[in-house]
Design a protein around this motif. Sequence first.
Motif: not given
Ligand code: FES
Length: 374
Positions: A298-305, A317-323, A336-338
Amino acid sequence: MSGDKPIELPSEAELAEMSRDELVRLGTKMDGVELVHYEERFPVPGTRAERRAERIVALWFVVSALSGLAFLGVFLFWPWQYEAPHTDGHLLHVLYNPLIGLFLGLSVVALGVAALLYTKKFIPEELAVQQRHDGPSAQVDRATLVAELADAGERSGIARRSLIKRTAGLGAGVLGLGVAAVPLGALIKNPHADSETKNSLWHTGWKAEKGEKVYLRRHTGNFHEVSLVRPEDVEPGGFETVFPFRESEREDDHALVAALKRADAPVMLIRMRPNQAVTKRSGQEDFNYGDLYAYSKICTHLGCPTSLFEQQTGLLLCPCHQSQFDVFEYAKPRFGPATRPLPQLPITVDEDGYLVARSDFIEAVGPAFWERKS
Ligand code: FES
């Protein structure tokens, strides 16, 4: 805006003395508006036809209000938790999403239909022609515009149609409540009430209960199949997503499926290649088992996988905002934003050679929340 033809404008004192009708006429004249056609829909007020039209509009507002109430009721009280197929609660569970969509949609549509019908049935038919002009509005234009708007409001007849006024207020009010309930819904139940259980934000499905072992289980595509993981199952440089499993859940269809569906459950099991240098996080030097490292997915930015693993560079790589998280350095964010590393799950192998969690994560997984300090 004033028209092109010079018009004798009233002084400020005369303007203050003018009635609304006079202001409307003055504004129309100044705007070069020509009223070509004007006709009341119901020239004689209080006819049966007018009352029938009023009741139809009110009926749609009531439908909107009732649908909004139904939406609120379903959103707040319907049993939404997952129930496995062929169990008693399964039908109620699968109806949850269609019902909230149906009632919210019906409420919005009924409100729109009521507004449209009101416009068609009660707003006077009017055809006006106006020339376009450039430039900013003068003070006199603004005063006359306000008068025109007030006049239009009065001509619409809404002020004297108390049935429509009340039902419109009811429909819009209930719909507004429904819309507000969506963001507020999560706050109605205190998410921190059971902070020591696996259902709080501080713990995850990996928390051991009554001393029971928590195994690493792969998802084979069959929700009810239990496939446990051994260290040799993962190739060097390989990656597998795993979920928690307890022996007491083996015959419990509901628990088997629920474990795969929990938002905080997915963990990435990664096997480093031999001799790969890895920097461990202070205090977590023994969280890995040999070359195997387990990080929350679970991404520490906004929780995407964070599902994309690049084994050459060791970046997740988190595909949502490229962390990007560096698994060669305790899954620390590189880009990225994380801002926080992915939490690491302490793992080991039991006496039968299966991978198990030594404990729950030692920090909350996923995005930050208000009470979180780090
Ligand atoms: S949720 Fe992963 S970079 Fe935003």
